[in-house]
Design a protein around this motif. Structure first.
Motif, PDB file in Angstrom:
ATOM      1  N   THR A   1       0.835  -1.210   0.000  1.00  0.00           N
ATOM      2  CA  THR A   1       0.000   0.000   0.000  1.00  0.00           C
ATOM      3  C   THR A   1       0.865   1.253   0.000  1.00  0.00           C
ATOM      4  O   THR A   1       0.640   2.189  -0.777  1.00  0.00           O
ATOM      5  CB  THR A   1      -0.924  -0.004   1.226  1.00  0.00           C
ATOM      6  N   VAL A   2       1.870   1.285   0.876  1.00  0.00           N
ATOM      7  CA  VAL A   2       2.752   2.453   0.949  1.00  0.00           C
ATOM      8  C   VAL A   2       3.482   2.650  -0.379  1.00  0.00           C
ATOM      9  O   VAL A   2       3.564   3.775  -0.897  1.00  0.00           O
ATOM     10  CB  VAL A   2       3.756   2.302   2.108  1.00  0.00           C
ATOM     11  N   SER A   3       3.996   1.584  -0.946  1.00  0.00           N
ATOM     12  CA  SER A   3       4.707   1.681  -2.227  1.00  0.00           C
ATOM     13  C   SER A   3       3.790   2.179  -3.337  1.00  0.00           C
ATOM     14  O   SER A   3       4.183   3.005  -4.176  1.00  0.00           O
ATOM     15  CB  SER A   3       5.279   0.313  -2.608  1.00  0.00           C
ATOM     16  N   HIS A   4       2.550   1.696  -3.337  1.00  0.00           N
ATOM     17  CA  HIS A   4       1.581   2.105  -4.356  1.00  0.00           C
ATOM     18  C   HIS A   4       1.283   3.600  -4.256  1.00  0.00           C
ATOM     19  O   HIS A   4       1.255   4.321  -5.272  1.00  0.00           O
ATOM     20  CB  HIS A   4       0.299   1.289  -4.173  1.00  0.00           C
ATOM     21  N   LEU A   5       1.072   4.076  -3.043  1.00  0.00           N
ATOM     22  CA  LEU A   5       0.771   5.495  -2.854  1.00  0.00           C
ATOM     23  C   LEU A   5       1.963   6.367  -3.245  1.00  0.00           C
ATOM     24  O   LEU A   5       1.793   7.434  -3.849  1.00  0.00           O
ATOM     25  CB  LEU A   5       0.369   5.749  -1.402  1.00  0.00           C
ATOM     26  N   LEU A   6       3.163   5.933  -2.901  1.00  0.00           N
ATOM     27  CA  LEU A   6       4.351   6.697  -3.279  1.00  0.00           C
ATOM     28  C   LEU A   6       4.545   6.702  -4.794  1.00  0.00           C
ATOM     29  O   LEU A   6       4.991   7.698  -5.368  1.00  0.00           O
ATOM     30  CB  LEU A   6       5.590   6.133  -2.582  1.00  0.00           C
TER      31      LEU A   6
ATOM     32  N   SER B   1      -8.818   2.841   0.800  1.00  0.00           N
ATOM     33  CA  SER B   1      -8.180   2.453   2.064  1.00  0.00           C
ATOM     34  C   SER B   1      -8.918   1.318   2.761  1.00  0.00           C
ATOM     35  O   SER B   1      -8.389   0.735   3.717  1.00  0.00           O
ATOM     36  CB  SER B   1      -8.076   3.661   2.998  1.00  0.00           C
ATOM     37  N   ALA B   2     -10.112   0.992   2.296  1.00  0.00           N
ATOM     38  CA  ALA B   2     -10.833  -0.148   2.868  1.00  0.00           C
ATOM     39  C   ALA B   2     -10.277  -1.476   2.364  1.00  0.00           C
ATOM     40  O   ALA B   2     -10.566  -2.534   2.937  1.00  0.00           O
ATOM     41  CB  ALA B   2     -12.323  -0.053   2.538  1.00  0.00           C
ATOM     42  N   GLU B   3      -9.475  -1.425   1.301  1.00  0.00           N
ATOM     43  CA  GLU B   3      -8.890  -2.635   0.742  1.00  0.00           C
ATOM     44  C   GLU B   3      -7.564  -2.933   1.444  1.00  0.00           C
ATOM     45  O   GLU B   3      -6.728  -2.042   1.621  1.00  0.00           O
ATOM     46  CB  GLU B   3      -8.647  -2.477  -0.758  1.00  0.00           C
ATOM     47  N   PRO B   4      -7.345  -4.189   1.826  1.00  0.00           N
ATOM     48  CA  PRO B   4      -6.110  -4.515   2.554  1.00  0.00           C
ATOM     49  C   PRO B   4      -4.847  -4.391   1.711  1.00  0.00           C
ATOM     50  O   PRO B   4      -3.758  -4.230   2.252  1.00  0.00           O
ATOM     51  CB  PRO B   4      -6.333  -5.966   2.994  1.00  0.00           C
ATOM     52  N   ARG B   5      -5.017  -4.470   0.374  1.00  0.00           N
ATOM     53  CA  ARG B   5      -3.855  -4.411  -0.511  1.00  0.00           C
ATOM     54  C   ARG B   5      -4.268  -3.722  -1.805  1.00  0.00           C
ATOM     55  O   ARG B   5      -5.403  -3.876  -2.265  1.00  0.00           O
ATOM     56  CB  ARG B   5      -3.354  -5.826  -0.812  1.00  0.00           C
ATOM     57  N   PRO B   6      -3.394  -2.919  -2.400  1.00  0.00           N
ATOM     58  CA  PRO B   6      -3.748  -2.268  -3.672  1.00  0.00           C
ATOM     59  C   PRO B   6      -4.126  -3.301  -4.726  1.00  0.00           C
ATOM     60  O   PRO B   6      -3.570  -4.398  -4.760  1.00  0.00           O
ATOM     61  CB  PRO B   6      -2.467  -1.522  -4.064  1.00  0.00           C
TER      62      PRO B   6
END
Length: 723
Positions: free
Chosen positions: A592-597, A690-695
């Motif tokens: 998730t963090v990598s996807h947002l970045l 953000s409700a999804e556990p993984r992108p």
């Protein structure tokens, strides 16, 4: 008592440079000791049995407070120190004591152990190291065997030394500790773990690059010593905010081989670390502590500055020179009204840029550096000098914009082009997603969303003011949710209160203003993991999608824990070291963090340099930002004052050069229906929920005027579809 010096010295000093300068046939040396009657340079030789022998040389001076001389035959690797003669009158802040071997404030290397005991104090102490009753009496115990020594350093390095100069607009800061980052990192060989070389190992760099980090901000790497009260407890100052030397790297962070080879090898390892990080496109920012030193309060040990002259360095009481005025909470504060203090800080900064290649600095308790006595002055001479200096003005200069003195909170009040840690951002985001959510779960009304909206937009209330049009700009706001000081991201959603018992201070240390929420039970609980993870995704999503410069804390990307300790400054162990062993849910969060970045990196719409005006920019038909209620209509001003405003939409224009971004935020407990706004009349693609556990890849195409259901306590991010 110290004997007379063996010889006096010829004058061959480069008067504009303090410290030691290595020459082919010896060294030039100079040191400031304004009120001394004699200063000796002491070349310290240590034989195989540990026996110390000194060769002492009387320096010339003083000339404007500087003692100097040329000493033939001294080479790199030589241990040395200063012995200072002069008036002993502690009531007048005169503590000259030639029995104490002093570290050179400009030493490029230090070596040796610290043996806390009576010998390291310039005054006589009892067995508990407290001053003997009555007037402070001079101690004749020789400190040389008990304190670290300065070392003459060979500065040569075969690799490149330079800076990267990456733009603020692409900067993502990652705050880490040299040891904590790699002590348990897979792929880093055991002998490199916890070292400068370990930080630059391919395994470390690969992790940073894959995550999307552009700047590694290291907790202090200046030479340090532990505080006496920590030594008494068997603890140490792990974080390093207790500086012994502003020019010397901390030797304990170097590899064993470099430590055994000496400070010259330690310095080369630091330069190698910086060079390899630069080669990977990662800047290096140092956390620097110019606000105080390791000499503690008025009755602390005498290690360097105190013996050279307290009144030349430390902030003193306006009524009694024997008392320090402490605005840092450490017992002493360096006084930036004094020329030699400002000079030392500027010389140190230039050294780390020019000789090591450091790209920027984060200034600990920066308000102290801008104090003119009790008052903070935004355009203090130190800041004017630093921000106009040809070497320093283009570096990334970041303030921790507070200290413990009067009116010590100054976020947004420092001069351009510096940036500030934005604690208002931290508090607003934590409150909106954690404490306000707890209030709702308990059946009470939460706060409205005005504060969060201001922080999402770049904190114009703090950074748009000033003489420069547009103020200091959005990137002057260093946005963060967590830092080394406080809960980790995981602990924010796991604990309501701190758990600092391991620090042996009765859980009294560390802040109580955590704005955290344990989601129903204190501590780790598998049944609460799903709810906690969604809160973590909301927090990190808000950080990385807000205007400003994001800063992450190392390990938050895998949801590391410190078991509720929010002040592990003295925990050099597994509590503070990042445990890189992950469970599947941690891998999901990392994704998730990598996807947002990646989204932030690919789209300028998330990185505006200017503040929003609510009107179209040149050549655009869409306002730079539009605030929309969940019904799809523009948000009326009065509605921001209601808790119902916790459901809103933020439409950000890409200006025609980039996609438009639509944020849907549901800060209420229950699911809510949102109407997609018109925008440019184009559909929107869902790219993160953000409700999804993984992108994941979504097939949802949101048409203007259609409705979508947004989960309670969650964020949805849409990007305009160009078709």
């Amino acid at each position: 008592m110290a004997r007379a010096p063996e010889q006096t010295l010829p004058r061959r000093i480069r008067a504009n440079r303090l410290g030691v300068t290595v020459l082919p046939d010896g060294i030039d040396v100079s040191v400031v000791s304004t009120h001394a009657s004699l200063v000796e340079f002491c070349a310290v030789d240590i034989d195989g049995a540990g026996t110390i022998r000194e060769r002492r040389f009387a320096l010339n001076g003083p000339e404007l407070g500087v003692w100097s001389g040329f000493i033939p035959g001294i080479k790199p690797g030589q241990h040395y120190g200063f012995r200072v003669h002069g008036r002993w009158d502690p009531d007048a802040s005169m503590r000259h004591n030639p029995a104490k071997l002093l570290v050179d404030p400009y030493a490029l290397g230090v070596a040796g152990d610290y043996d806390l005991g009576p010998a390291v104090y310039s005054h006589q102490v009892d067995d508990s190291l407290h001053p003997l009753p009555g007037r402070r009496r001079l101690s004749e115990l020789d400190s040389a065997p008990h304190v670290p020594h300065s070392v003459v350093v060979d500065e040569s390095y075969d690799g490149p030394v330079g800076t990267l100069d990456l733009p603020w607009s692409t900067t993502v800061i990652y705050e880490a500790h040299v040891r904590g980052l790699t002590m348990a990192m897979p792929g880093v060989p055991a002998h490199l773990r916890g070292t400068y070389a370990g930080v630059a190992h391919p395994a470390t760099i690969t992790h940073l690059k894959e995550l999307g980090i552009t700047a590694l901000q290291l907790l202090p790497i200046h030479a340090k010593l532990p505080e006496p009260f920590l030594i008494e407890k068997g603890l140490t100052n792990y974080w390093g905010y207790n500086t012994l030397g502003f020019f010397a790297p901390e030797p304990s962070y170097a590899t064993k081989a470099a430590q055994e080879a000496g400070p010259s090898a330690v310095l080369r390892e630091v330069k190698g670390m910086v060079s390899l990080l630069h080669e990977a496109g990662i800047e290096v920012i140092l956390d620097v502590v110019y606000n105080h030193t390791c000499e503690a309060g008025i009755d602390g040990p005498t290690l360097s500055w105190r013996g050279l002259g307290e009144s030349s360095f430390y902030m003193q009481s306006g009524t009694n020179p024997a008392d320090f005025w402490d605005v840092t909470g450490t017992g002493n504060s360096l006084d930036f009204r004094l020329r030699r203090v400002t000079q030392m800080a500027l010389d140190s900064l230039r050294y780390w840029v020019e000789k090591v290649g450091i790209d920027g600095f984060r200034f600990d308790l920066a308000v102290t550096l801008g104090r003119q006595g009790r008052e903070f002055i935004p355009h203090h001479p130190f800041y004017v000098a630093m921000t106009t200096d040809p070497v320093l003005r283009s570096r990334k200069l970041i303030n921790e914009p507070w200290d413990l003195g009067p009116n010590g909170w100054r976020t947004g009040q420092f001069p351009s082009p510096t940036a500030d840690w934005n604690d208002r951002f931290r508090n607003a985001v934590r409150s909106f997603w954690l404490t306000d959510q707890r209030v709702q779960v308990d059946g009470h009304k939460p706060h409205d969303s005005r504060e969060l909206v201001t922080r999402l937009s770049g904190s114009a209330d703090l950074f748009s003011r000033g003489r420069t049009p547009g103020g200091r700009g959005t990137f002057a706001s260093i946005n963060f949710i967590t830092a080394h000081d406080g809960f980790t991201l995981r602990d924010l959603v796991t604990y309501d209160g701190k758990h600092n018992e391991a620090n042996l201070e009765g859980n009294r240390d560390g802040t109580n203003d955590n704005r955290s929420w344990n989601h129903g039970a204190e501590g780790h609980n598998p049944e609460l993991l799903e709810a906690r993870l969604k809160s973590m995704r909301n927090l990190i999503g808000t950080l990385l999608l807000s205007s400003g410069t994001p800063m992450m804390t190392a390990g938050d990307e895998i949801a590391r824990t410190q078991d509720g300790n929010n002040n592990p400054y003295c925990q050099d162990n597994e509590l503070s070291w990042i445990d890189w062993r992950t469970e599947p849910w941690q891998d999901d969060f990392h994704a998730t963090v990598s996807h947002l970045l990646q989204l932030r990196r690919e789209h300028e719409v998330f990185r505006p340099a200017g503040f929003f005006s609510g009107t179209p920019r040149t050549g655009d038909s869409l306002p730079d930002v539009t605030w929309i209620d969940r019904g799809g209509a523009e948000m009326p001003a009065w509605k921001w004052f209601e808790p119902s405003s916790r459901t809103f939409q933020m439409l950000r224009s890409g200006g025609g050069r980039d996609v438009d971004a639509l944020l849907m935020i549901n800060g209420l407990v229950d699911d809510a229906e949102f109407t997609v706004p018109t925008g440019r009349g184009r559909p929107f693609d869902l790219v993160w929920d953000s409700a999804e556990p993984r992108p994941k890849r979504f097939d949802e195409l949101a048409l203007p005027g259609s409705t979508v259901m947004v989960n309670g306590q969650s964020i949805r991010l849409y990007l305009s579809n160009p078709s």
